[in-house]
Write a protein that holds these residues in place. Structure first.
Motif, PDB file in Angstrom:
ATOM      1  N   ARG A 132       0.871  -1.178   0.000  1.00 43.00           N
ATOM      2  CA  ARG A 132       0.000   0.000   0.000  1.00 43.00           C
ATOM      3  C   ARG A 132       0.908   1.227   0.000  1.00 43.00           C
ATOM      4  N   VAL A 133       1.104   1.773  -1.183  1.00 43.60           N
ATOM      5  CA  VAL A 133       2.100   2.819  -1.375  1.00 43.60           C
ATOM      6  C   VAL A 133       1.854   4.028  -0.470  1.00 43.60           C
ATOM      7  N   VAL A 134       0.599   4.427  -0.329  1.00 45.06           N
ATOM      8  CA  VAL A 134       0.316   5.639   0.436  1.00 45.06           C
ATOM      9  C   VAL A 134       0.575   5.461   1.926  1.00 45.06           C
ATOM     10  N   GLU A 135       0.758   4.215   2.364  1.00 41.17           N
ATOM     11  CA  GLU A 135       1.067   3.969   3.770  1.00 41.17           C
ATOM     12  C   GLU A 135       2.556   3.712   3.992  1.00 41.17           C
ATOM     13  N   ASP A 136       3.313   3.657   2.909  1.00 41.49           N
ATOM     14  CA  ASP A 136       4.756   3.416   2.978  1.00 41.49           C
ATOM     15  C   ASP A 136       5.453   4.716   2.600  1.00 41.49           C
ATOM     16  N   GLN A 137       5.631   5.597   3.563  1.00 45.52           N
ATOM     17  CA  GLN A 137       6.141   6.922   3.244  1.00 45.52           C
ATOM     18  C   GLN A 137       7.084   7.463   4.309  1.00 45.52           C
ATOM     19  N   ILE A 138       7.889   8.415   3.872  1.00 48.53           N
ATOM     20  CA  ILE A 138       8.691   9.225   4.779  1.00 48.53           C
ATOM     21  C   ILE A 138       8.517  10.671   4.342  1.00 48.53           C
ATOM     22  N   GLU A 139       8.950  11.597   5.172  1.00 49.79           N
ATOM     23  CA  GLU A 139       8.937  13.007   4.806  1.00 49.79           C
ATOM     24  C   GLU A 139      10.363  13.499   4.622  1.00 49.79           C
ATOM     25  N   VAL A 140      10.563  14.266   3.585  1.00 48.93           N
ATOM     26  CA  VAL A 140      11.889  14.758   3.230  1.00 48.93           C
ATOM     27  C   VAL A 140      11.906  16.284   3.329  1.00 48.93           C
ATOM     28  N   VAL A 141      12.938  16.810   3.952  1.00 49.23           N
ATOM     29  CA  VAL A 141      13.168  18.257   3.974  1.00 49.23           C
ATOM     30  C   VAL A 141      14.490  18.501   3.258  1.00 49.23           C
ATOM     31  N   ALA A 142      14.413  19.018   2.053  1.00 47.02           N
ATOM     32  CA  ALA A 142      15.612  19.228   1.236  1.00 47.02           C
ATOM     33  C   ALA A 142      15.344  20.360   0.251  1.00 47.02           C
ATOM     34  N   PRO A 143      15.316  21.595   0.732  1.00 47.02           N
ATOM     35  CA  PRO A 143      14.937  22.735  -0.117  1.00 47.02           C
ATOM     36  C   PRO A 143      15.764  22.874  -1.392  1.00 47.02           C
ATOM     37  N   GLU A 144      17.072  22.629  -1.307  1.00 48.82           N
ATOM     38  CA  GLU A 144      17.925  22.814  -2.477  1.00 48.82           C
ATOM     39  C   GLU A 144      17.587  21.826  -3.582  1.00 48.82           C
ATOM     40  N   TRP A 145      17.074  20.665  -3.190  1.00 46.12           N
ATOM     41  CA  TRP A 145      16.785  19.605  -4.152  1.00 46.12           C
ATOM     42  C   TRP A 145      15.320  19.593  -4.582  1.00 46.12           C
ATOM     43  N   LEU A 146      14.429  19.920  -3.647  1.00 46.11           N
ATOM     44  CA  LEU A 146      12.998  19.736  -3.881  1.00 46.11           C
ATOM     45  C   LEU A 146      12.244  21.046  -4.082  1.00 46.11           C
ATOM     46  N   GLY A 147      12.938  22.178  -3.995  1.00 48.86           N
ATOM     47  CA  GLY A 147      12.340  23.449  -4.361  1.00 48.86           C
ATOM     48  C   GLY A 147      11.390  24.062  -3.350  1.00 48.86           C
ATOM     49  N   THR A 148      11.332  23.521  -2.130  1.00 46.14           N
ATOM     50  CA  THR A 148      10.449  24.064  -1.109  1.00 46.14           C
ATOM     51  C   THR A 148      11.040  23.833   0.272  1.00 46.14           C
ATOM     52  N   ASP A 149      10.757  24.743   1.191  1.00 45.87           N
ATOM     53  CA  ASP A 149      11.208  24.587   2.569  1.00 45.87           C
ATOM     54  C   ASP A 149      10.310  23.633   3.363  1.00 45.87           C
ATOM     55  N   GLU A 150       9.153  23.316   2.814  1.00 46.06           N
ATOM     56  CA  GLU A 150       8.204  22.453   3.504  1.00 46.06           C
ATOM     57  C   GLU A 150       8.584  20.981   3.362  1.00 46.06           C
ATOM     58  N   PRO A 151       8.205  20.143   4.346  1.00 39.67           N
ATOM     59  CA  PRO A 151       8.437  18.702   4.200  1.00 39.67           C
ATOM     60  C   PRO A 151       7.682  18.162   2.991  1.00 39.67           C
ATOM     61  N   VAL A 152       8.317  17.275   2.268  1.00 40.01           N
ATOM     62  CA  VAL A 152       7.716  16.659   1.085  1.00 40.01           C
ATOM     63  C   VAL A 152       7.562  15.155   1.346  1.00 40.01           C
ATOM     64  N   ALA A 153       6.368  14.647   1.158  1.00 42.24           N
ATOM     65  CA  ALA A 153       6.133  13.216   1.359  1.00 42.24           C
ATOM     66  C   ALA A 153       6.727  12.423   0.196  1.00 42.24           C
ATOM     67  N   VAL A 154       7.417  11.337   0.539  1.00 40.13           N
ATOM     68  CA  VAL A 154       7.953  10.420  -0.458  1.00 40.13           C
ATOM     69  C   VAL A 154       7.289   9.063  -0.229  1.00 40.13           C
ATOM     70  N   TYR A 155       6.647   8.553  -1.268  1.00 39.34           N
ATOM     71  CA  TYR A 155       5.941   7.278  -1.185  1.00 39.34           C
ATOM     72  C   TYR A 155       6.751   6.221  -1.920  1.00 39.34           C
ATOM     73  N   ARG A 156       6.803   5.015  -1.333  1.00 37.96           N
ATOM     74  CA  ARG A 156       7.610   3.949  -1.913  1.00 37.96           C
ATOM     75  C   ARG A 156       6.746   2.785  -2.376  1.00 37.96           C
ATOM     76  N   ALA A 157       6.995   2.300  -3.588  1.00 43.76           N
ATOM     77  CA  ALA A 157       6.336   1.109  -4.111  1.00 43.76           C
ATOM     78  C   ALA A 157       7.316  -0.056  -4.030  1.00 43.76           C
ATOM     79  N   ARG A 158       6.832  -1.197  -3.553  1.00 40.21           N
ATOM     80  CA  ARG A 158       7.671  -2.383  -3.405  1.00 40.21           C
ATOM     81  C   ARG A 158       6.929  -3.618  -3.920  1.00 40.21           C
ATOM     82  N   LYS A 159       7.684  -4.613  -4.292  1.00 42.78           N
ATOM     83  CA  LYS A 159       7.097  -5.907  -4.636  1.00 42.78           C
ATOM     84  C   LYS A 159       7.925  -6.994  -3.978  1.00 42.78           C
TER      85      LYS A 159
END
Length: 214
Positions: free
Chosen positions: A60-87
């Motif tokens: 369940r991708v939407v339940e497999d997540q972390i939050e990233v804070v990386a303004p220089e890379w992601l263009g925002t000072d806000e936390p960005v959710a990263v969702y992971r798909a696995r098999k």
């Protein structure tokens, strides 16, 4: 009945109505919040499945997540959710919503999917304020331009070619609107760089855990 007594009764009646209204709102919220949350998750999954078909992963991708804070890379000072798909527990892809901060009319929010091998699953525009008829060609509803990102990586094209053609790169620009596609290409390239340098951390957190990476 004295005017003062009448005012007191009216105040009690109004208080009663306010109390009942508050209770009804609370009951309605409690009974519908789970439904709303599930609808939001379903909408997010549908968006992700536009980039990576559901049969490519089994979690369940939407339940497999972390939050990233990386303004220089992601263009925002806000936390960005990263969702992971696995098999079968193995990384398949990840998704995030980086921002292209230097659009012509303001920030452009993207949805980017990247396969575990570093190739782009695809890019979509979630929100923008670009000029209709010019910069809005980044929107899939207006133009197929954004679809050209699928399959691209930092090796295809080489990093120096991650530019619009006007700047010596391989990506098309729009007639009369170079700034907008330039911003999207730049933001996508930055996200690919981030995934490459942080791949192990991005995929390493167990599916049942949530954390924050910077």
């Amino acid at each position: 009945m004295t005017p003062l007594r009448s005012m007191g009764i009216a105040a009690l009646i109004l208080t009663g109505f306010a109390t009942v209204g508050t209770v009804l709102v609370a009951v309605t919220y409690t009974s519908t919040k789970d439904i709303i949350a599930e609808a939001q998750r379903a909408a997010l999954e549908a968006s992700l499945n536009q980039l990576v078909p559901a049969d490519r992963y089994d979690n369940r991708v939407v339940e497999d997540q972390i939050e990233v804070v990386a303004p220089e890379w992601l263009g925002t000072d806000e936390p960005v959710a990263v969702y992971r798909a696995r098999k079968n527990g193995q990384p398949v892809a990840l998704f995030a919503t980086p921002t292209a901060p230097d659009g012509y009319s303001g920030p452009i929010q993207l949805l980017v999917g990247v396969y575990a091998d570093g190739a782009l699953a695809g890019v979509r525009v979630l929100a923008h304020k670009e000029t209709p008829g010019l910069g809005d060609g980044i929107d899939e509803k207006r133009s197929p331009w954004i679809l050209a990102f699928a399959g691209k990586s930092l090796e295809n094209p080489w990093p120096d070619a991650w530019k619009v053609k006007k700047d010596g790169g391989v990506f098309d620009q729009f007639t009369g609107a170079t700034i907008t596609p330039r911003a999207v290409v730049k933001a996508t390239r930055k996200f690919l760089d981030y995934v490459r340098t942080h791949r192990e951390q991005l995929f390493a957190v167990p599916p049942t855990a949530k954390g924050q990476l910077s």
